[in-house]
Motif scaffolding. Structure first.
Motif, mmCIF file in Angstrom:
data_model
loop_
_atom_site.group_PDB
_atom_site.id
_atom_site.type_symbol
_atom_site.label_atom_id
_atom_site.label_comp_id
_atom_site.label_asym_id
_atom_site.label_seq_id
_atom_site.Cartn_x
_atom_site.Cartn_y
_atom_site.Cartn_z
ATOM 1 N N SER A 1 6.479 4.037 -1.658
ATOM 2 C CA SER A 1 5.926 4.762 -2.795
ATOM 3 C C SER A 1 5.310 3.756 -3.760
ATOM 4 N N SER A 2 4.275 4.178 -4.471
ATOM 5 C CA SER A 2 3.566 3.273 -5.374
ATOM 6 C C SER A 2 4.479 2.759 -6.482
ATOM 7 N N GLY A 3 5.402 3.604 -6.933
ATOM 8 C CA GLY A 3 6.335 3.184 -7.964
ATOM 9 C C GLY A 3 7.254 2.082 -7.482
ATOM 10 N N THR A 4 7.749 2.211 -6.253
ATOM 11 C CA THR A 4 8.611 1.182 -5.674
ATOM 12 C C THR A 4 7.849 -0.125 -5.491
ATOM 13 N N THR B 1 -3.961 13.971 3.812
ATOM 14 C CA THR B 1 -4.012 12.976 4.893
ATOM 15 C C THR B 1 -2.693 12.902 5.644
ATOM 16 N N ASP B 2 -1.575 13.044 4.932
ATOM 17 C CA ASP B 2 -0.272 13.021 5.609
ATOM 18 C C ASP B 2 -0.080 14.270 6.454
ATOM 19 N N ALA B 3 -0.566 15.398 5.960
ATOM 20 C CA ALA B 3 -0.504 16.626 6.749
ATOM 21 C C ALA B 3 -1.314 16.468 8.037
ATOM 22 N N PHE B 4 -2.472 15.833 7.920
ATOM 23 C CA PHE B 4 -3.318 15.604 9.098
ATOM 24 C C PHE B 4 -2.596 14.725 10.104
ATOM 25 N N SER B 5 -2.040 13.615 9.640
ATOM 26 C CA SER B 5 -1.380 12.667 10.542
ATOM 27 C C SER B 5 -0.158 13.288 11.209
ATOM 28 N N ALA B 6 0.551 14.162 10.475
ATOM 29 C CA ALA B 6 1.751 14.800 11.018
ATOM 30 C C ALA B 6 1.447 16.105 11.759
ATOM 31 N N LYS B 7 0.157 16.460 11.814
ATOM 32 C CA LYS B 7 -0.286 17.684 12.488
ATOM 33 C C LYS B 7 0.362 18.930 11.884
ATOM 34 N N LEU B 8 0.466 18.931 10.559
ATOM 35 C CA LEU B 8 1.007 20.088 9.851
ATOM 36 C C LEU B 8 -0.113 21.005 9.388
ATOM 37 N N THR B 9 0.196 22.268 9.235
ATOM 38 C CA THR B 9 -0.765 23.242 8.740
ATOM 39 C C THR B 9 -0.814 23.202 7.212
ATOM 40 N N ALA C 1 0.825 -1.209 0.000
ATOM 41 C CA ALA C 1 0.000 0.000 0.000
ATOM 42 C C ALA C 1 0.856 1.255 0.000
ATOM 43 N N ALA C 2 0.323 2.297 -0.621
ATOM 44 C CA ALA C 2 1.001 3.590 -0.675
ATOM 45 C C ALA C 2 1.327 4.080 0.731
ATOM 46 N N ALA C 3 2.485 4.709 0.872
ATOM 47 C CA ALA C 3 2.953 5.148 2.190
ATOM 48 C C ALA C 3 1.969 6.084 2.878
ATOM 49 N N SER C 4 1.191 6.819 2.100
ATOM 50 C CA SER C 4 0.235 7.767 2.678
ATOM 51 C C SER C 4 -0.915 7.078 3.408
#
Length: 275
Positions: free
Chosen positions: A67-70, A212-220, A37-40
């Motif tokens: 990553s999906s490519g990997t 979604t990654d911004a949410f999980s990392a608590k980024l603005t 699955a994609a890392a995100s």
């Protein structure tokens, strides 16, 4: 006569019980599902793993996040995998014999036909470190800063879906990625988590990642790309025809479309899709 009949009935009952027990034992055979699955999707799928395994005690889910490519390359090179979830249609298409030959140029045939679905939609977000030191408010601000050489942006590599979406955003604004790289105003990550980490650690002024990654990392998140800027961010999923656990893989994929799973996905910013 009656005694003989009773003996026959008892023998039949014993046989039926034996068969029933054998079926029950077979149903409880341990199954390991390998999901690429994609890392995100790391946080959401990790949460859903516990839910699914609790309801299916004989099933163990093993994830491979990258990553999906990997992931696509690993599958192509013979890695064991039951279910593949990509962060973009391109990587799934490259494994799907039913896809456009212009995309599946190698004629690869790994997707179990009839199982592929569009599972989720994500958004491409412009995220900033804590405090937003450069006061970036929009993609327009990013473009101005990159042109002026006053901002440092983190983005995904060209073989990573989030990097490919970023390239589309560059094209939308008429930016030359090679020129940006030459002038040292962009840095790269081999998957979206690496890009997210650069932003979280304030090693860059901003990064283009998934909402979604911004949410999980608590980024603005200061801005979100529109469909015109980079297209839709669709996550396709499918059982692969190399699976050794077809029924279990199909069941897990069906679970990912359930209301319970959809709630988990929606909580971090994914939009569950019906097809």
């Amino acid at each position: 006569m009656q005694k003989a009949l009773r003996s026959i009935l008892c023998a039949l009952l014993a046989l039926l019980l034996a068969v029933g027990c054998a079926v029950a034992e077979e149903a409880k055979e341990p199954v390991e599902l390998i999901v690429f699955a994609a890392a995100s999707m790391t946080e959401t799928l990790t949460e859903l793993k516990a839910v699914y395994e609790a309801a299916h005690p004989n099933v163990t889910i093993t994830y491979n996040f990258d990553s999906s490519g990997t992931l696509k390359t690993q599958i192509e090179n013979g890695a064991e995998c039951d279910v593949f979830i990509s962060a973009a249609p391109k990587q799934m298409n490259q494994l799907d014999i039913a896809a456009d030959p212009a995309v599946n140029t190698a004629g690869l045939d790994f997707v179990l036909q009839g199982t592929r679905i569009n599972l989720l939609e994500n958004k491409v977000a412009l995220a900033v470190p804590e405090g937003n030191p450069k006061n970036i408010q929009s993609y327009a601000d990013l473009v101005e800063g990159l042109k002026a050489g006053t901002l440092l942006l983190a983005m995904g590599n060209s073989d990573v879906p989030v990097g490919q979406y970023t390239q589309k955003i560059f094209a939308f604004y008429g930016l030359d990625e090679n020129d940006l790289a030459r002038r040292g105003v962009v840095t790269y990550g081999s998957n979206v988590k690496e890009v997210t980490t650069q932003v979280s650690e304030a090693a860059v002024d901003c990064g283009i990642i998934y909402a979604t990654d911004a949410f999980s990392a608590k980024l603005t998140v200061v801005d979100t790309a529109t469909k015109d800027m980079c297209g839709q961010v669709i996550y396709p999923a499918a059982v692969l025809n190399i699976t050794r656990n077809e029924e279990a893989a199909k069941d897990f994929l069906a679970f990912l479309t359930s209301p319970e799973a959809s709630t988990v996905f929606a909580a971090v910013g994914f939009s569950p899709l019906s097809e």
